[in-house]
Enzyme design. Structure first.
Site, mmCIF file in Angstrom:
data_model
loop_
_atom_site.group_PDB
_atom_site.id
_atom_site.type_symbol
_atom_site.label_atom_id
_atom_site.label_comp_id
_atom_site.label_asym_id
_atom_site.label_seq_id
_atom_site.Cartn_x
_atom_site.Cartn_y
_atom_site.Cartn_z
ATOM 1 C CD GLU A 84 84.566 53.063 60.724
ATOM 2 O OE1 GLU A 84 85.710 53.249 60.262
ATOM 3 O OE2 GLU A 84 83.827 52.137 60.350
ATOM 4 C CG HIS A 104 88.195 57.158 59.044
ATOM 5 N ND1 HIS A 104 88.589 56.918 60.349
ATOM 6 C CD2 HIS A 104 87.419 56.112 58.683
ATOM 7 C CE1 HIS A 104 88.077 55.751 60.742
ATOM 8 N NE2 HIS A 104 87.360 55.257 59.756
ATOM 9 C CG ASP A 153 90.201 58.616 62.702
ATOM 10 O OD1 ASP A 153 89.867 59.073 61.585
ATOM 11 O OD2 ASP A 153 90.656 57.469 62.850
ATOM 12 C CD GLU A 195 85.437 50.699 54.252
ATOM 13 O OE1 GLU A 195 86.153 49.892 53.627
ATOM 14 O OE2 GLU A 195 85.882 51.421 55.160
ATOM 15 C CG ASN A 218 79.898 52.500 58.617
ATOM 16 O OD1 ASN A 218 79.531 53.595 59.046
ATOM 17 N ND2 ASN A 218 81.110 52.013 58.852
HETATM 18 C C1 XIL Z 1 90.573 49.450 60.892
HETATM 19 C C2 XIL Z 1 91.129 49.138 62.270
HETATM 20 O O1 XIL Z 1 91.122 50.310 63.031
HETATM 21 C C3 XIL Z 1 92.523 48.578 62.165
HETATM 22 O O2 XIL Z 1 92.974 48.118 63.440
HETATM 23 C C4 XIL Z 1 92.550 47.399 61.177
HETATM 24 O O3 XIL Z 1 93.881 46.975 61.005
HETATM 25 C C5 XIL Z 1 91.961 47.828 59.859
HETATM 26 O O4 XIL Z 1 90.661 48.327 60.047
HETATM 27 N N1 XIL Z 1 86.944 51.647 58.060
HETATM 28 C C6 XIL Z 1 86.354 50.673 58.827
HETATM 29 C C7 XIL Z 1 87.103 50.119 59.976
HETATM 30 O O5 XIL Z 1 85.183 50.361 58.618
HETATM 31 O O6 XIL Z 1 86.760 48.779 60.229
HETATM 32 C C8 XIL Z 1 88.583 50.249 59.819
HETATM 33 O O7 XIL Z 1 89.225 49.818 61.015
HETATM 34 C C9 XIL Z 1 88.947 51.672 59.489
HETATM 35 C C10 XIL Z 1 88.298 52.084 58.186
#
Ligand code: XIL
Length: 477
Positions: A272, A243, A274, A166, A207
Site C-alpha cells: 500500500e 504508508h 504512499d 492489521e 498484511n
Molecule cells: C483506506 C481507503 O484508501 C479509504 O478509501 C477508506 O476510506 C479507508 O481505507 N490500510 C488498509 C487500507 O489496509 O484498506 C486502507 O484503505 C488504508 C490503510
C-alpha cells in the site's frame, strides 16, 4: 547498460501496450516527454519478474484518464474498498459483488493480476457484524463462511489475498479486535485454512502497517508468522503497507526487515505504498519524495522473494491521505492532474536498474545467456480458467537435476498472446514463449519443482501443451 535494457524491454513490449500508451499521451497531453517515449512502469516491472500494482477505486474506472493510467502503467490491481467486508456483505448473508466483479473484469481485460484486499479486518466491518452479538462458535462460523464465500467467488481470478489485515498493536501484541476478543489468536489460522481450502492456488498473506522496519510491532508479526509456518498453517506471504512520510524513509532498514521475513521462506510484498508530505508541496519535497519512493522500491527489488510493489492510489486527487492525515497529502506518483511526478520516474528507474538483462538474440555482442543444462524433466501445463478472449495457465516443472537459473519454453496457439506472467520473466516471439527464473526462484534442487503462471489474451492456451526446459522437451507430468 541502461540504454540496452530499455531497448530490450521496448523490443519485448506488446504493440497493444505501446498503442495505448500513445493514446494515453494524447489524452493527457503529457508535458513530460519521458512518459510517451519510455516503456511504462508495468513493462519495466515485468522485465524484473515483479509486479507493479495500484489500489483502484472501481467507481473511477469510467474516467478515461484514470483507467488509461491503471491499464497502461500497472499489471496488478487491488480494490481500494470494494472487496472489504462492509462492501461485500452489507447485510448478513446478502452479498454485493458489483464493485469487486467490475475490478476483476477490468483486470482480465487488461491482463492484470488481482490482489484481493481484505478478508478479516477490524475496520470497515458491516454494522451487523460490528454491533451484533454472537456466541463464540457462531462468530467463528461467520468468519470462516465469509472467507470461504469470498475466496470461492474469485477462485482463479484473485492471485493473492490479504487474508488478515492489521492484526497487531504497536507493541507487538495482538489487537483487541472483536475476532481476537472472542476467538483468541486462532481466528488467524482458521481464516488462512478456510482461504486455502477455497482456492488452493491463491497466495495467502497477512498484511499490516508500521511493520516496514524492525520494531516491536514487526517483531510480533515475525513471531506469529514463524509460528504459523511451523504449525503448518497455510500462509504464503507477508504484506507491508508502507504508508510513509517524506524524509523519514530508511531504505536499508526496510530491506533488512523484508529479508528477515523472506528468510522464513515467505513471499513478501509492498502492498500500500504512499509517501505523504505536509502541504503545500514544493519541488524540494517532491524531489525528496522521489528519493524515498526509490529507496522503498530498491529495498523490495534487492530481496529476491519480494514479489511486487502496490501503490495506494494513482494520483494525489484519488488518495485517501488528505482525508485521514490532517494537513498532509501529495503522497502518490501522479499529481492532482494525473501528471507523473518525480516519484513516478523514481519508481521506473528502480525497476530499470534492477531489470535482468535477457540479451538480444539479434545482437551478436550480447545474445543473452545460454540455456542452463537440465536433466530429465516433466511438466504439467494446466489451464485453470478460460474465457472467450483469454485464459489463466499454471505450469509446474519437475527437474531431475539441480538448477541455478532456468529457462523454459512452449508454444501458444496461433493468435494467442502472452499477457502477463508471474514467478518468472516472460517474453514472446511469434508463438514461442520463453520464461526465465525470477530473482527469487532460480535455485532448484534435484527433484524439485519450478512453478510459474501467466494469462493469455486473444484466446485460450491449450491444456497439456508441451514444455521444454533448457532446450530439452519435458515429459508430460
Ligand atoms: C483506506 C481507503 O484508501 C479509504 O478509501 C477508506 O476510506 C479507508 O481505507 N490500510 C488498509 C487500507 O489496509 O484498506 C486502507 O484503505 C488504508 C490503510
Amino acid at each position: 547498460m541502461r540504454q540496452h535494457r530499455v531497448r530490450t524491454v521496448r523490443r519485448l513490449a506488446r504493440a497493444a501496450v505501446a498503442a495505448s500508451a500513445a493514446a494515453a499521451a494524447l489524452t493527457f497531453g503529457f508535458s513530460a516527454p519521458s512518459q510517451a517515449a519510455d516503456p511504462s512502469l508495468r513493462e519495466v516491472a515485468e522485465s524484473t519478474g515483479r509486479f507493479i500494482g495500484t489500489a483502484v477505486n472501481d467507481g473511477l474506472l469510467s474516467n478515461g484518464t484514470y483507467s488509461d493510467i491503471v491499464s497502461t502503467e500497472f499489471d496488478s490491481v487491488t480494490a481500494e474498498n470494494a472487496m472489504k467486508w462492509e462492501a461485500v456483505e452489507p447485510q448478513r448473508g446478502q452479498f454485493n459483488w458489483a464493485g469487486g466483479d467490475r475490478l476483476v473484469q477490468f483486470a482480465q481485460a487488461n491482463d492484470q493480476l488481482v490482489y484481493g484486499h481484505t478478508l478479516v479486518w477490524h475496520s470497515q466491518m458491516p454494522g451487523w457484524l460490528q454491533n451484533g452479538s454472537f456466541s463464540n462458535s457462531e462468530l467463528r462460523t461467520i468468519v470462516t463462511d465469509h472467507v470461504t464465500t469470498q475466496v470461492s467467488r474469485y477462485k482463479d481470478k484473485v492471485q493473492r489475498w490479504d487474508v488478515v489485515n492489521e492484526a497487531f498493536n504497536e507493541d507487538g501484541s495482538l489487537r483487541q479486535s472483536k475476532f481476537y476478543q472472542q476467538l483468541g489468536a486462532s481466528y488467524i489460522a482458521d481464516s488462512f485454512r478456510a482461504a486455502r481450502a477455497a482456492d488452493p492456488d491463491a497466495k495467502l498473506f497477512i498484511n499490516d502497517y508500521n511493520t516496514e522496519t524492525a520494531n516491536a510491532k514487526s517483531d510480533g508479526l515475525y513471531r506469529l508468522v514463524r509460528d504459523l509456518k511451523a504449525q503448518g498453517v497455510p500462509i504464503d506471504g507477508v504484506g507491508f503497507q508502507n504508508h510513509l512520510i517524506v524524509g523519514q524513509v530508511n531504505g536499508q532498514a526496510i530491506r533488512q526487515n523484508l529479508q528477515r521475513f523472506a528468510d522464513l521462506g515467505l513471499e513478501v510484498a509492498v502492498t500500500e505504498l504512499d509517501i505523504r508530505m505536509r502541504m503545500p508541496s514544493d519541488s524540494s519535497k517532491l524531489q525528496q519524495q522521489a528519493r524515498d519512493y526509490r529507496a522503498v522500491a530498491d529495498a523490495c527489488l534487492a530481496v529476491s522473494r519480494c514479489s511486487g510493489i502496490t501503490v495506494w492510489g494513482v494520483s494525489d486527487r484519488d488518495s485517501w491521505v488528505p482525508d485521514v492525515f490532517d494537513g498532509e497529502g501529495a503522497a502518490c506518483p501522479w499529481d492532482e492532474n494525473y501528471r507523473p511526478k518525480p516519484a513516478y520516474d523514481a519508481l521506473r528507474d528502480a525497476f530499470v536498474a534492477a531489470g535482468g538483462d535477457p540479451g538480444d538474440p539479434d545482437d551478436p555482442d550480447n545474445p543473452g545467456d545460454p540455456d542452463p543444462p537440465t536433466g530429465d524433466c516433466s511438466a504439467a501445463f494446466t489451464v485453470s480458467n478460460r474465457w472467450d478472449t483469454g485464459s489463466v495457465v499454471s505450469v509446474t516443472i519437475r527437474t531431475g537435476q539441480a538448477l541455478n537459473g532456468w529457462r523454459a519454453q512452449f508454444d501458444l496457439p496461433a493468435g494467442v498472446n502472452l499477457a502477463n506472467g508471474w514467478n518468472g520473466a516472460f517474453s514472446q516471439s511469434g508463438r514461442t514463449v520463453t520464461v526465465s527464473n525470477a530473482a527469487y526462484n532460480g535455485t532448484v534442487s534435484a527433484g524439485g519443482t519450478i512453478s510459474f503462471g501467466f494469462q493469455t489474451s486473444g484466446g485460450a492456451a491449450q491444456d497439456g501443451t508441451r514444455v521444454s526446459l533448457g532446450g530439452q522437451e519435458c515429459a508430460a507430468g
